[in-house]
Design a protein around this motif. Structure first.
Motif, PDB file in Angstrom:
ATOM      1  N   MET B   1       0.854  -1.194   0.000  1.00  0.00           N
ATOM      2  CA  MET B   1       0.000   0.000   0.000  1.00  0.00           C
ATOM      3  C   MET B   1       0.883   1.235   0.000  1.00  0.00           C
ATOM      4  SD  MET B   1      -2.832   1.284   2.739  1.00  0.00           S
ATOM      5  CE  MET B   1      -4.018   0.022   2.690  1.00  0.00           C
ATOM      6  N   GLY B   2       0.538   2.255  -0.818  1.00  0.00           N
ATOM      7  CA  GLY B   2       1.346   3.460  -0.856  1.00  0.00           C
ATOM      8  C   GLY B   2       1.048   4.336   0.330  1.00  0.00           C
ATOM      9  N   SER B   3       1.784   5.464   0.416  1.00  0.00           N
ATOM     10  CA  SER B   3       1.546   6.361   1.546  1.00  0.00           C
ATOM     11  C   SER B   3       0.709   7.553   1.106  1.00  0.00           C
ATOM     12  CB  SER B   3       2.867   6.808   2.142  1.00  0.00           C
ATOM     13  OG  SER B   3       3.674   7.345   1.124  1.00  0.00           O
ATOM     14  N   ALA B   4       0.085   8.206   2.089  1.00  0.00           N
ATOM     15  CA  ALA B   4      -0.779   9.350   1.792  1.00  0.00           C
ATOM     16  C   ALA B   4       0.051  10.484   1.210  1.00  0.00           C
ATOM     17  CB  ALA B   4      -1.480   9.805   3.070  1.00  0.00           C
ATOM     18  N   ILE B   5      -0.563  11.213   0.277  1.00  0.00           N
ATOM     19  CA  ILE B   5       0.113  12.372  -0.316  1.00  0.00           C
ATOM     20  C   ILE B   5       0.057  13.522   0.691  1.00  0.00           C
ATOM     21  CG2 ILE B   5       0.014  14.048  -2.188  1.00  0.00           C
ATOM     22  CD1 ILE B   5      -1.197  11.872  -3.939  1.00  0.00           C
ATOM     23  N   PRO B   6       1.188  14.153   0.988  1.00  0.00           N
ATOM     24  CA  PRO B   6       1.179  15.251   1.960  1.00  0.00           C
ATOM     25  C   PRO B   6       0.288  16.401   1.511  1.00  0.00           C
ATOM     26  CG  PRO B   6       3.426  14.538   1.480  1.00  0.00           C
ATOM     27  CD  PRO B   6       2.548  13.856   0.502  1.00  0.00           C
ATOM     28  N   VAL B   7      -0.219  17.121   2.480  1.00  0.00           N
ATOM     29  CA  VAL B   7      -1.121  18.240   2.197  1.00  0.00           C
ATOM     30  C   VAL B   7      -0.465  19.267   1.277  1.00  0.00           C
ATOM     31  CG1 VAL B   7      -2.219  20.256   3.253  1.00  0.00           C
ATOM     32  CG2 VAL B   7      -2.567  18.007   4.241  1.00  0.00           C
ATOM     33  N   ALA B   8       0.808  19.547   1.530  1.00  0.00           N
ATOM     34  CA  ALA B   8       1.495  20.567   0.720  1.00  0.00           C
ATOM     35  C   ALA B   8       1.539  20.150  -0.751  1.00  0.00           C
ATOM     36  CB  ALA B   8       2.906  20.793   1.247  1.00  0.00           C
ATOM     37  N   VAL B   9       1.745  18.871  -0.991  1.00  0.00           N
ATOM     38  CA  VAL B   9       1.789  18.372  -2.372  1.00  0.00           C
ATOM     39  C   VAL B   9       0.389  18.438  -2.984  1.00  0.00           C
ATOM     40  CG1 VAL B   9       2.269  16.367  -3.816  1.00  0.00           C
ATOM     41  CG2 VAL B   9       3.761  16.893  -1.876  1.00  0.00           C
ATOM     42  N   GLN B  10      -0.605  18.052  -2.195  1.00  0.00           N
ATOM     43  CA  GLN B  10      -1.990  18.166  -2.692  1.00  0.00           C
ATOM     44  C   GLN B  10      -2.285  19.621  -3.088  1.00  0.00           C
ATOM     45  OE1 GLN B  10      -3.990  15.804  -3.424  1.00  0.00           O
ATOM     46  NE2 GLN B  10      -4.041  14.158  -1.928  1.00  0.00           N
ATOM     47  N   HIS B  11      -1.845  20.535  -2.265  1.00  0.00           N
ATOM     48  CA  HIS B  11      -2.080  21.963  -2.518  1.00  0.00           C
ATOM     49  C   HIS B  11      -1.435  22.386  -3.841  1.00  0.00           C
ATOM     50  CE1 HIS B  11      -2.337  26.285  -1.864  1.00  0.00           C
ATOM     51  NE2 HIS B  11      -1.033  26.359  -2.031  1.00  0.00           N
ATOM     52  N   LYS B  54      -7.250  14.959   7.956  1.00  0.00           N
ATOM     53  CA  LYS B  54      -6.834  13.572   8.227  1.00  0.00           C
ATOM     54  C   LYS B  54      -7.038  12.713   6.986  1.00  0.00           C
ATOM     55  CE  LYS B  54      -7.585  13.883  13.148  1.00  0.00           C
ATOM     56  NZ  LYS B  54      -8.426  13.592  14.291  1.00  0.00           N
ATOM     57  N   ASN B  55      -6.605  13.221   5.860  1.00  0.00           N
ATOM     58  CA  ASN B  55      -6.626  12.500   4.577  1.00  0.00           C
ATOM     59  C   ASN B  55      -8.023  12.180   4.080  1.00  0.00           C
ATOM     60  OD1 ASN B  55      -3.752  12.372   4.466  1.00  0.00           O
ATOM     61  ND2 ASN B  55      -3.809  10.644   5.884  1.00  0.00           N
ATOM     62  N   LEU B  56      -9.005  12.898   4.582  1.00  0.00           N
ATOM     63  CA  LEU B  56     -10.375  12.665   4.128  1.00  0.00           C
ATOM     64  C   LEU B  56     -10.921  13.980   3.555  1.00  0.00           C
ATOM     65  CD1 LEU B  56     -12.287  10.205   4.235  1.00  0.00           C
ATOM     66  CD2 LEU B  56     -13.410  11.320   6.159  1.00  0.00           C
ATOM     67  N   PRO B  57     -11.339  13.958   2.286  1.00  0.00           N
ATOM     68  CA  PRO B  57     -11.841  15.211   1.697  1.00  0.00           C
ATOM     69  C   PRO B  57     -13.355  15.330   1.844  1.00  0.00           C
ATOM     70  CG  PRO B  57     -11.523  13.555  -0.018  1.00  0.00           C
ATOM     71  CD  PRO B  57     -11.220  12.876   1.276  1.00  0.00           C
ATOM     72  N   LYS B  58     -13.784  16.591   2.030  1.00  0.00           N
ATOM     73  CA  LYS B  58     -15.228  16.874   2.014  1.00  0.00           C
ATOM     74  C   LYS B  58     -15.420  18.134   1.186  1.00  0.00           C
ATOM     75  CE  LYS B  58     -17.751  14.907   5.417  1.00  0.00           C
ATOM     76  NZ  LYS B  58     -18.971  14.937   5.967  1.00  0.00           N
ATOM     77  N   VAL B  59     -16.524  18.190   0.469  1.00  0.00           N
ATOM     78  CA  VAL B  59     -16.785  19.334  -0.417  1.00  0.00           C
ATOM     79  C   VAL B  59     -18.179  19.876  -0.135  1.00  0.00           C
ATOM     80  CG1 VAL B  59     -17.025  20.071  -2.813  1.00  0.00           C
ATOM     81  CG2 VAL B  59     -15.288  18.371  -2.215  1.00  0.00           C
ATOM     82  N   TRP B  60     -18.264  21.188  -0.023  1.00  0.00           N
ATOM     83  CA  TRP B  60     -19.555  21.859   0.100  1.00  0.00           C
ATOM     84  C   TRP B  60     -19.714  22.881  -1.030  1.00  0.00           C
ATOM     85  CZ3 TRP B  60     -16.803  20.412   4.351  1.00  0.00           C
ATOM     86  CH2 TRP B  60     -17.496  19.745   5.375  1.00  0.00           C
ATOM     87  N   VAL B  61     -20.946  23.116  -1.432  1.00  0.00           N
ATOM     88  CA  VAL B  61     -21.246  24.197  -2.363  1.00  0.00           C
ATOM     89  C   VAL B  61     -21.645  25.413  -1.525  1.00  0.00           C
ATOM     90  CG1 VAL B  61     -22.752  25.019  -4.216  1.00  0.00           C
ATOM     91  CG2 VAL B  61     -21.994  22.644  -4.201  1.00  0.00           C
TER      92      VAL B  61
END
Lengths: 375, 132
Positions: B1-11, B54-61
């Motif tokens: 299993m790979g590792s989570a992508i860091p927030v800075a990289v996601q940004h 915590k590596n979980l995305p949520k989206v609101w309009v």
């Protein structure tokens, strides 16, 4: 106990908010407007003629010493160049940069251009018969076999094409300042800055005018200039859907010109580039007729936005645009295509626009598959 | 299993793909972005918020308001963009390749649903697919 109590309050808050939102209608009429815009697209063979013939004129004039043109030789201008044409493209405007001076009389330059262009049909084999005639400001070429008109306007450039140039005045045979090519560029950027809403809105208001007025119609460029002015004055919000925008446009036009109905004059319409009034010859009776149509349609459009169902809204919009009633069909071509674009095969560009092919004009992401879930 | 992508990289990846987004908060383990999406030329422009904790995305309009009882929403009115059982989203995924494009599709199908009462996008097989 405290946690349960807090959850109860939050649930009540959600219920209250939902109740408030239920009072709004959420009908977008997206399908109606998608179909309408699709129907206004010119036929493919006309697009081909519009794309090909002006280039032929440019190449022809480059070979001629009796009418010298200078770099950049020509530019497409007018509604075709701005992609604001509605329906069939029957005429295209082209500016040719004449290597001359403002001391030359426009009439002489136009005569020279006409004489030169009279040999143009022979230059293009297979184009068939063409009639060449001149007016105060241009040379008109009509291609009989294609039922296609080309308006060739000679221009004198004194300060580069990025700045206003000089074209023959319609009325008094002098050179007047104009910026048609600059306006093409301006319009394109203006449309982009306003979420690509300006162009479809211009096409819609022109189509509305054509369907609601047979005679005494305001000129297309006037309508276009009014749309631009209203966006600049922030009377229109490009974040709105097209249905809301069109309804607001009618209402904003009515509000803008209302005061003039009590007077005897007509309202000025500023040129988006040069600021001068482009409608000094708008006849009073024509203006009043236009305002009556605007008023009728603005009232209907407001009702369409308040419709409780998309069926109701569609009927009202059909009335606004004087289109034949049709059985609501979710199988219309634009929506069939839309429904076939799925996550995993569709592209999403930097603005969030969905398409089934990779857009050429903007970076995009090929979406990954997903299935929507939820409660 | 790979590792989570860091927030800075996601940004960085998010702003590279969707340059009209901006970060409202950015720190280890938490990020919040606001941006505009317009699924078609005739659509409204939707302002959306992506929260990544915590590596979980949520989206609101954020705007315009969504119709009450629109399909594929969680109770907190965040968008339901994937079925966890599919494994389509994991912390090794890039938000800009998944969550944000899925949001654009969600809005796309939402607008069609508003007009037709049909959700034409792909759906997980679950009960209570309520229409308008």
């Amino acid at each position: 106990m405290v946690i349960v109590h807090r959850l109860a309050i939050e649930t009540d808050e959600v219920k209250r908010r939902d109740f408030m939102l239920n009072e709004k209608t959420f009908v977008t009429s997206g399908e109606f407007f998608a179909e309408l815009l699709d129907s206004l697209q010119p036929p493919a063979e006309r697009l081909e003629a519009a794309q090909k013939i002006p280039g032929n004129v440019r190449e022809f004039l480059k070979t001629r010493s009796d009418f010298k043109t200078i770099f950049p030789y020509s530019h497409l201008v007018g509604s075709y160049a701005r992609h604001t044409s509605v329906g069939d493209i029957k005429d295209v405007d082209i500016l040719v940069y004449y290597d001359g001076t403002l001391q030359e009389k426009p009439r002489d330059v136009i005569n020279c251009l006409r004489n030169t262009l009279s040999e143009f049909p022979e230059f293009i084999k297979g184009i068939g018969r063409a009639e060449v005639s001149s007016s105060r400001r241009s040379v008109h070429v009509y291609f009989e076999s294609k039922d296609f008109h080309l308006d060739v306007v000679p221009a004198i450039c004194t300060d580069g094409t990025e700045n206003p140039i000089f074209v023959p005045d319609r009325e008094d045979g002098t050179w007047i300042k104009s910026h048609p090519y600059g306006y093409v560029e301006f319009f394109s950027h203006f449309n982009e800055r306003h979420h690509d809403k300006v162009r479809p809105l211009v096409r819609l208001i022109k189509h509305w005018r054509d369907m609601n007025m047979e005679i005494m119609k305001p000129k297309s460029y006037w309508l276009e200039a009014v749309v631009i002015a209203l966006f600049q004055e922030k009377k229109l919000n490009s974040r709105d859907s097209l249905a809301v925008l069109f309804a607001n446009l009618l209402s904003a036009i009515r509000e803008r010109f209302q005061a003039y109905l009590a007077e005897t004059s007509v309202p000025p319409i500023p040129d988006p580039m040069l600021g001068n009034n482009i409608a000094p010859n708008w006849e009073r009776s024509h203006f009043e007729t236009f305002m009556r149509r605007v008023d009728e349609s603005a009232n209907k459009a407001a009702l369409a936005l308040r419709a409780q169902t998309s069926e109701q809204a569609r009927l009202i919009w059909q009335d606004v645009f004087v289109t034949a009633p049709s059985r609501k069909s979710w199988n219309s071509q634009p929506f069939k295509q839309i429904a076939q674009i799925l996550p995993g095969t569709g592209f999403v560009n930097t603005l969030g626009r969905i398409s089934d092919t990779r857009p050429a004009s903007m970076p995009s992401v090929l979406s990954k598959p997903t299935r929507f879930h939820g409660e | 299993m790979g590792s989570a992508i860091p927030v800075a990289v996601q940004h960085n990846l998010l702003l590279h793909r969707f340059p009209f987004f901006r970060a409202k908060a950015l720190r280890t383990g938490y990020a919040e972005w606001i941006g505009d999406l317009q699924p078609s030329e005739i659509s409204a422009v939707y302002s959306i918020k992506v929260v990544y904790v915590k590596n979980l995305p949520k989206v609101w309009v954020l705007s315009p308001d969504l119709k009450p009882r629109a399909p594929h929403l969680y109770k907190d009115r965040s968008l339901c963009l994937y079925w966890p059982q599919d494994g389509s989203w994991t912390p090794e995924c890039i938000l800009a390749d998944t969550i944000v494009p899925w949001t654009a599709f969600w809005l796309y199908y939402y607008e069609i649903w508003l007009d037709t009462n049909k959700w034409v996008g792909p759906e997980s097989p679950h009960k209570n697919l309520q229409g308008a």
